[in-house]
Design a protein around this motif. Structure first.
Motif, PDB file in Angstrom:
ATOM      1  N   ASP A  91      34.475  32.730  40.700  1.00 18.97           N
ATOM      2  CA  ASP A  91      33.969  34.087  40.520  1.00 18.97           C
ATOM      3  C   ASP A  91      35.127  35.024  40.189  1.00 18.97           C
ATOM      4  O   ASP A  91      36.284  34.590  40.131  1.00 18.97           O
ATOM      5  N   GLN A  92      34.790  36.260  39.963  1.00 17.78           N
ATOM      6  CA  GLN A  92      35.812  37.223  39.541  1.00 17.78           C
ATOM      7  C   GLN A  92      35.252  38.606  39.856  1.00 17.78           C
ATOM      8  O   GLN A  92      34.216  38.976  39.319  1.00 17.78           O
ATOM      9  N   GLU A  93      35.912  39.323  40.770  1.00 15.12           N
ATOM     10  CA  GLU A  93      35.435  40.667  41.114  1.00 15.12           C
ATOM     11  C   GLU A  93      36.376  41.677  40.484  1.00 15.12           C
ATOM     12  O   GLU A  93      37.534  41.809  40.911  1.00 15.12           O
ATOM     13  N   LYS A  94      35.928  42.362  39.448  1.00 19.92           N
ATOM     14  CA  LYS A  94      36.763  43.343  38.750  1.00 19.92           C
ATOM     15  C   LYS A  94      35.881  44.409  38.136  1.00 19.92           C
ATOM     16  O   LYS A  94      34.783  44.100  37.658  1.00 19.92           O
ATOM     17  N   TYR A 141      23.142  36.472  39.757  1.00 21.04           N
ATOM     18  CA  TYR A 141      23.803  37.497  38.944  1.00 21.04           C
ATOM     19  C   TYR A 141      23.568  37.271  37.443  1.00 21.04           C
ATOM     20  O   TYR A 141      23.622  38.218  36.667  1.00 21.04           O
ATOM     21  N   CYS A 148      30.652  44.945  39.117  1.00 24.29           N
ATOM     22  CA  CYS A 148      32.021  44.410  39.247  1.00 24.29           C
ATOM     23  C   CYS A 148      32.043  42.891  39.063  1.00 24.29           C
ATOM     24  O   CYS A 148      32.939  42.201  39.560  1.00 24.29           O
ATOM     25  N   ALA A 149      31.024  42.370  38.407  1.00 16.92           N
ATOM     26  CA  ALA A 149      30.961  40.932  38.148  1.00 16.92           C
ATOM     27  C   ALA A 149      30.374  40.714  36.747  1.00 16.92           C
ATOM     28  O   ALA A 149      29.529  39.848  36.544  1.00 16.92           O
ATOM     29  N   TYR A 152      31.451  37.251  35.222  1.00 13.46           N
ATOM     30  CA  TYR A 152      30.752  36.190  35.967  1.00 13.46           C
ATOM     31  C   TYR A 152      29.266  36.181  35.584  1.00 13.46           C
ATOM     32  O   TYR A 152      28.706  35.121  35.277  1.00 13.46           O
ATOM     33  N   ASN A 190      32.219  33.433  49.012  1.00 12.73           N
ATOM     34  CA  ASN A 190      31.832  34.735  49.570  1.00 12.73           C
ATOM     35  C   ASN A 190      32.705  35.173  50.740  1.00 12.73           C
ATOM     36  O   ASN A 190      32.358  36.125  51.443  1.00 12.73           O
ATOM     37  N   TYR A 193      33.739  38.890  51.509  1.00 12.46           N
ATOM     38  CA  TYR A 193      32.859  39.907  52.085  1.00 12.46           C
ATOM     39  C   TYR A 193      33.132  40.093  53.576  1.00 12.46           C
ATOM     40  O   TYR A 193      33.303  39.115  54.308  1.00 12.46           O
TER      41      TYR A 193
END
Ligand code: NAP
Length: 242
Positions: A91-94, A141, A148-149, A152, A190, A193
């Motif tokens: 995954d990638q949170e940006k 998703y 922010c994904a 992904y 995850n 989180y």
């Protein structure tokens, strides 16, 4: 005849639960790993205690030569491949504005290209057999989008598109192609989180919990036995998206 399965990213998280459920059904499983060699060896040892033997194979699924080596080795050992589970992913949170070309290329290569190239290498054999079951692990998703994904979400929507198109193309050859699109599942992915965030996700979920890897594996167990389901995106998400 015993069935043969390849599970990508099979040493931990959702992939591990899938390997366990398939191996316990007397399916010969090749559990792929890339970085988690120790976890792959441990899983193999744990299953050996139940008198179940699996193969573990190191391959970066974003690299065709490594995928080809894994598929060739499986064919050399077992002579067939009945089931392919394309589970490996990152995954990638940006924030969208912060995604670089390198970020984009990396996640597309690992999450989407890997499904293209692994499936291409495997279906040569499934086409000869006139039989096969391919299950891609996408994500909620990919259906609903995640803030922010964006990258992904794009890769997972791409997987679902590939699933539907391939199901049409491969159906006449008796090869079924489906996606499972999980909601929030309790895995390393995850870990970022906080407890508060997890509680909030639970509150937003009608079943008031987050899923376990085994919840996805149960669906795989059913889907590999089925013979009239193809081109479907099955979302297992506790009702988070209805
Ligand atoms: P995870 O615990 O982080 O596991 C990711 C797996 O992918 C690991 O086995 C890892 O193997 C493998 N992997 C990553 N890059 C790879 C590469 N280049 N080559 C080979 N294997 C690679 O995550 P997870 O939750 O089990 O995720 C499994 C799948 O479910 C992913 O496709 C993910 O997008 C999807 N999913 C998860 C959730 C969730 O809430 N957890 C929700 C929706 C969808 P190594 O450690 O050996 O490198």
């Amino acid at each position: 005849m015993e069935k043969v399965a390849i599970v990508t990213g099979g040493s931990r998280g959702i992939g591990k639960a899938i390997v366990e459920v398939l191996a316990r059904k007397n399916i010969k499983v090749v559990a792929n790993y890339n970085q988690s060699e120790e976890k792959a060896k441990k899983l193999k040892e744990e299953l050996e205690k139940e008198n179940i033997s699996i193969d573990i194979f190191k391959a970066d699924v974003s690299q065709r030569e490594q995928v080809k080596a894994m598929v060739d080795s499986t064919i050399k050992t077992y002579g067939r491949i009945d089931i392919l589970i394309n589970n490996a992913g990152i995954d990638q949170e940006k924030m969208f504005q912060d995604i670089t070309d390198d970020d984009w290329d990396k996640i597309v290569k690992v999450n989407l290209y890997s499904v293209f190239c692994t499936t291409q290498e495997v279906i040569k054999y499934m086409l000869n057999q006139k039989n096969g079951c391919i299950i891609n692990i996408s994500s909620i998703y990919g259906i609903n989008g995640g803030s922010c994904a964006v990258a992904y979400s794009a890769t997972k929507a791409g997987i679902d598109g590939m699933t539907k198109a391939l199901a049409k193309e491969l159906g006449p050859s008796n090869i079924r192609v489906n996606s499972i699109a999980p909601g929030y599942i309790d895995t390393d992915m995850n870990k970022r989180y906080s407890n508060e965030e997890i509680e909030q996700i639970k509150e937003e979920t009608p079943l008031v919990k987050i899923g376990k890897p085994e919840d996805i594996a149960k669906c795989i167990e059913w889907l590999v036995e089925d013979n009239f389901t193809t081109g479907q995106i099955i979302s297992i998400n506790g009702g988070w998206a209805i």
